[in-house]
Write a protein that holds these residues in place. Sequence first.
Motif, PDB file in Angstrom:
ATOM      1  N   VAL A 104     -26.625  18.525  67.101  1.00 32.65           N
ATOM      2  CA  VAL A 104     -25.320  19.150  67.208  1.00 32.65           C
ATOM      3  C   VAL A 104     -24.272  18.176  67.732  1.00 32.65           C
ATOM      4  CG1 VAL A 104     -24.043  20.923  68.450  1.00 32.65           C
ATOM      5  CG2 VAL A 104     -26.255  21.448  67.460  1.00 32.65           C
ATOM      6  N   GLU A 105     -24.643  17.382  68.718  1.00 33.57           N
ATOM      7  CA  GLU A 105     -23.658  16.508  69.358  1.00 33.57           C
ATOM      8  C   GLU A 105     -22.965  15.607  68.350  1.00 33.57           C
ATOM      9  OE1 GLU A 105     -25.144  14.358  72.695  1.00 33.57           O
ATOM     10  OE2 GLU A 105     -23.428  12.999  72.725  1.00 33.57           O
ATOM     11  N   LEU A 108     -20.889  17.473  65.703  1.00 34.62           N
ATOM     12  CA  LEU A 108     -19.656  18.088  66.181  1.00 34.62           C
ATOM     13  C   LEU A 108     -18.470  17.134  66.079  1.00 34.62           C
ATOM     14  CD1 LEU A 108     -20.478  20.213  69.341  1.00 34.62           C
ATOM     15  CD2 LEU A 108     -19.452  20.981  67.214  1.00 34.62           C
ATOM     16  N   THR A 137     -32.976  25.000  70.761  1.00 36.02           N
ATOM     17  CA  THR A 137     -32.246  26.261  70.542  1.00 36.02           C
ATOM     18  C   THR A 137     -30.761  25.992  70.680  1.00 36.02           C
ATOM     19  OG1 THR A 137     -33.326  26.767  72.633  1.00 36.02           O
ATOM     20  CG2 THR A 137     -33.435  28.447  70.921  1.00 36.02           C
ATOM     21  N   VAL A 138     -30.005  26.512  69.728  1.00 34.43           N
ATOM     22  CA  VAL A 138     -28.562  26.303  69.732  1.00 34.43           C
ATOM     23  C   VAL A 138     -27.863  27.644  69.874  1.00 34.43           C
ATOM     24  CG1 VAL A 138     -26.610  25.325  68.515  1.00 34.43           C
ATOM     25  CG2 VAL A 138     -28.879  24.366  68.156  1.00 34.43           C
ATOM     26  N   ASP A 139     -26.938  27.710  70.810  1.00 37.62           N
ATOM     27  CA  ASP A 139     -26.204  28.949  71.048  1.00 37.62           C
ATOM     28  C   ASP A 139     -24.952  28.963  70.174  1.00 37.62           C
ATOM     29  OD1 ASP A 139     -25.096  30.592  74.135  1.00 37.62           O
ATOM     30  OD2 ASP A 139     -24.926  31.163  72.021  1.00 37.62           O
ATOM     31  N   LYS A 142     -21.741  30.380  71.716  1.00 38.33           N
ATOM     32  CA  LYS A 142     -21.066  29.498  72.665  1.00 38.33           C
ATOM     33  C   LYS A 142     -20.176  28.501  71.930  1.00 38.33           C
ATOM     34  CE  LYS A 142     -20.694  28.595  77.005  1.00 38.33           C
ATOM     35  NZ  LYS A 142     -20.327  27.236  77.225  1.00 38.33           N
ATOM     36  N   ILE A 143     -20.727  27.927  70.862  1.00 40.58           N
ATOM     37  CA  ILE A 143     -19.945  26.954  70.097  1.00 40.58           C
ATOM     38  C   ILE A 143     -18.719  27.640  69.509  1.00 40.58           C
ATOM     39  CG2 ILE A 143     -19.960  25.347  68.158  1.00 40.58           C
ATOM     40  CD1 ILE A 143     -22.904  24.979  68.506  1.00 40.58           C
ATOM     41  N   GLU A 146     -16.082  27.966  72.074  1.00 44.67           N
ATOM     42  CA  GLU A 146     -15.434  26.695  72.382  1.00 44.67           C
ATOM     43  C   GLU A 146     -14.455  26.296  71.297  1.00 44.67           C
ATOM     44  OE1 GLU A 146     -15.482  24.459  74.716  1.00 44.67           O
ATOM     45  OE2 GLU A 146     -17.115  25.039  76.040  1.00 44.67           O
TER      46      GLU A 146
ATOM     47  N   ILE B  37     -19.540  20.056  74.643  1.00 51.73           N
ATOM     48  CA  ILE B  37     -19.865  21.309  73.957  1.00 51.73           C
ATOM     49  C   ILE B  37     -21.362  21.390  73.671  1.00 51.73           C
ATOM     50  CG2 ILE B  37     -19.482  22.691  71.891  1.00 51.73           C
ATOM     51  CD1 ILE B  37     -16.720  21.520  71.702  1.00 51.73           C
ATOM     52  N   ALA B  38     -21.942  20.272  73.234  1.00 48.29           N
ATOM     53  CA  ALA B  38     -23.373  20.268  72.924  1.00 48.29           C
ATOM     54  C   ALA B  38     -24.181  20.560  74.181  1.00 48.29           C
ATOM     55  CB  ALA B  38     -23.771  18.926  72.325  1.00 48.29           C
ATOM     56  N   SER B  40     -23.448  22.296  76.677  1.00 46.46           N
ATOM     57  CA  SER B  40     -23.420  23.692  77.122  1.00 46.46           C
ATOM     58  C   SER B  40     -24.053  24.642  76.120  1.00 46.46           C
ATOM     59  CB  SER B  40     -21.973  24.130  77.382  1.00 46.46           C
ATOM     60  OG  SER B  40     -21.280  24.200  76.156  1.00 46.46           O
ATOM     61  N   SER B  41     -24.324  24.198  74.900  1.00 50.83           N
ATOM     62  CA  SER B  41     -24.836  25.162  73.926  1.00 50.83           C
ATOM     63  C   SER B  41     -26.201  24.811  73.341  1.00 50.83           C
ATOM     64  CB  SER B  41     -23.828  25.325  72.780  1.00 50.83           C
ATOM     65  OG  SER B  41     -23.508  24.060  72.263  1.00 50.83           O
ATOM     66  N   VAL B  42     -26.739  23.638  73.681  1.00 50.15           N
ATOM     67  CA  VAL B  42     -28.022  23.262  73.097  1.00 50.15           C
ATOM     68  C   VAL B  42     -29.084  23.141  74.178  1.00 50.15           C
ATOM     69  CG1 VAL B  42     -29.254  21.489  71.792  1.00 50.15           C
ATOM     70  CG2 VAL B  42     -26.876  21.992  71.263  1.00 50.15           C
TER      71      VAL B  42
END
Lengths: 253, 459, 75
Positions: A104-105, A108, A137-139, A142-143, A146, B37-38, B40-42
């Motif tokens: 994800v990082e 993004l 696990t990815v929320d 939350k994303i 944001e 962001i990553a 806080s969500s991963v």
Amino acid sequence: MKDRFDIDRTGHDYVVALAGNPNTGKSTLFNGFTGLRQHTGNWPGKTVTRAEGTLRYEDKRYKLVDLPGAYSLIADGQDEQVARDFVLFGKPDCVVIVLDATNVERNLALALQILEVTGRVVIALNLIDEAQRRGITVDAEKISQELKVPVVPTVARDKKGLIELAAAIADVCSGKAVAPSRRRELDPELESAVTELERLVEAVVPGVPNARWIALRLLDGDPSIEEGLASGEFATPATPTREGSGKPSEVAS
Amino acid sequence: MSGLEVLTSRAGELRAKLGEQVHLGVAEATFDEAARIAESSVKRRGRVFDWDWKLDRILTSRIWGFPIMLGILAVVFWLTIKGANVPSALLADGLFWVEDQLAFAFRSVGAPGWAEGFFVHGIYRGLAWVISVMLPPMAIFFPVFTLLEDLGYLPRVAFNLDRMFKSAGGNGKQALTHTMGFGCNAAGVIATRIIQSPRERLIAIITNNFAPCNGRWPTLIMLATVFVAAAFSPSVGSIVAASTLVGIVMFGVLVALLVSGALSRTVLKGEPSAFALEMPPYRKPQVLRVFYTSLIDRTLFVLWRAIVWAIPCGALAWIMGNTYVGDLSVMAHVSGFLDPFGHALGLDGVILLAYIIAIPANEIVVPTMLMAYMNVDRMIEIDNMVDLKALLVVQHDWTVLTAVCLMLFSLLHNPCSTTIWTIYKETGSKKWTWVATLLPLAIGFLVCFLVATIWRAVG
Amino acid sequence: MTLDLLRIGEKAKVVTVNCHGFLRTRLADLGLLPGTPIQAVTRSPMGDPTAYEVRGSVIAIRREDAQLIEVERER
């Protein structure tokens, strides 16, 4: 009606672009939506492959354009350039950004850049199954909070999440869910330069939604942005095409 | 000054002051935010890419890296050869049965003999050959290759071979486009789009020809089987054929490297491009989707182009074999004329003529060749290896040298017309298309000539 | 020290990136920036390039380019 990208919008209500890093399963998602209603060709003047297809959802027809995988919107190479030019000048009604849930990082970063150009974004959080296999696990909620855009988990290759994704795309295209444009604080020296240019940009193209982004690109010496300003392409605001109702679409000059 | 001029000049001033800081500053800010962001969500459980890295260490290891790569290549070839045998034969039987029906239809409407000959035994037969020879191996090779691609293995190949290709003026991605060429050179040329630098891309396009495509495998396999595998038992046959193919392939890679090196030191000089290859995590490939898309995207697309180009091929072969000047067919005349030249190359006039006619489609080389040798009026193929050997060796003076030179020529000669056309579309340059066509041919002539001369001088 | 000296399995943090032009832009887009953690994953059997983990993905970088990246080894 065709534009400089040679996209034929006839018979379609909206144009949706698919963007994302390479290797995110973007093509699988594209195939999942379009099935056999697609064809492959080239972007005009370039040897970069382009896939175009049709998505039918709730009596509307969406023209899907699969952009080449890109790591950023800075024109590093042909792929990045094509993706950037289309998002910016092609004025799609919605940009679907496909993220790889296993990273994800890094993914993004592109999303954040695109969000500086347009707020008509839906994020597809793809490869959820691969992430699960690896204990990630990815929320999505939350994303979404944001970034202030819909985030839909998908497993494109099993066709999971596609309906929710189509619904989100429909909302964005019809104007129901458009995010405000983002603003990121930079170093003071850079920040003051950008703010100054931003004001000058607004004087040249009043009402343009992404003046700050344009200012940044000018600062970076981006030739196609300079051309865009000179040719007046930024002047025409983006309008959704509604070929079905007989109104001609507004095409960038 | 207009608003735009003020903007442009001020931007220029600020840019001069800030320089590379702009991009860097933006990137840092972007990644800081992305990381936040990553974060806080991963959530991760354990070391996420553990298995990937372990696998990578094996696949790129000093000891196992290369053997595994060659092993996989050999397996892919073996699967293609073995798997294509039966379908090819079936297709051939089916299509030739249709040909007989067509011939019958022509006769029953009282069409003139030449029409039946030209359309049915010339054009249709040419097509039938191309399809039955080309389709089965491609229908196996491309899906298998795409499977490897989906798995994520291919960047590792580029990773392993980068150094080799870099010293030849290219980069590791060239290895990938080269492997695509084994299925079809036109597909290999299109695959070079993954190479950003135009200079390196051109080198990859020109040298792609040295990856023998599916269309050339039958020639190479026939030679390997008749002259090499004949010494082994039949069950070992397909393994020997696959191994010989691997050997020829490696030689082709060597030639590709040498030519790349020569080009990048002469007409295509330039800086090596920036190389930062991403090695994605391994993924479970979706087998059915792979088969479907590779069938549509690659196999059928290539097949269609081949059909279009093969039509003139079959037509020409028939015309030459059935038009008589004096008491010899045009084919016999021309091959006789080419004979001295062929001989100097370790080949003969018939082989050269077959290659000229087969410019549109490599698959037709062998049937055309046999057609000329046996002095029949249509393209044929022999099933029995013993008969074949007898025909070639006894009746037409083939030796081991002929087999060797033919293998070399098959590997090195000019690309087929589909590929030439694709090169033109991809490069947009007539000049480079000519180079890509004639350079391999020249190399083929040169190498065969040298081998033949030295062989004869020594032996 | 420079990145090329990082042994397989070792972790470090990027200090400065002295590459220029296209490569620098590309590395920045991939997240290789000052302050980024980096780890050497594996090396090509031919000795070059080396694969490094940067912000969740693995990137192959050639030795001559890695020599231009200054890092600080993590204890």
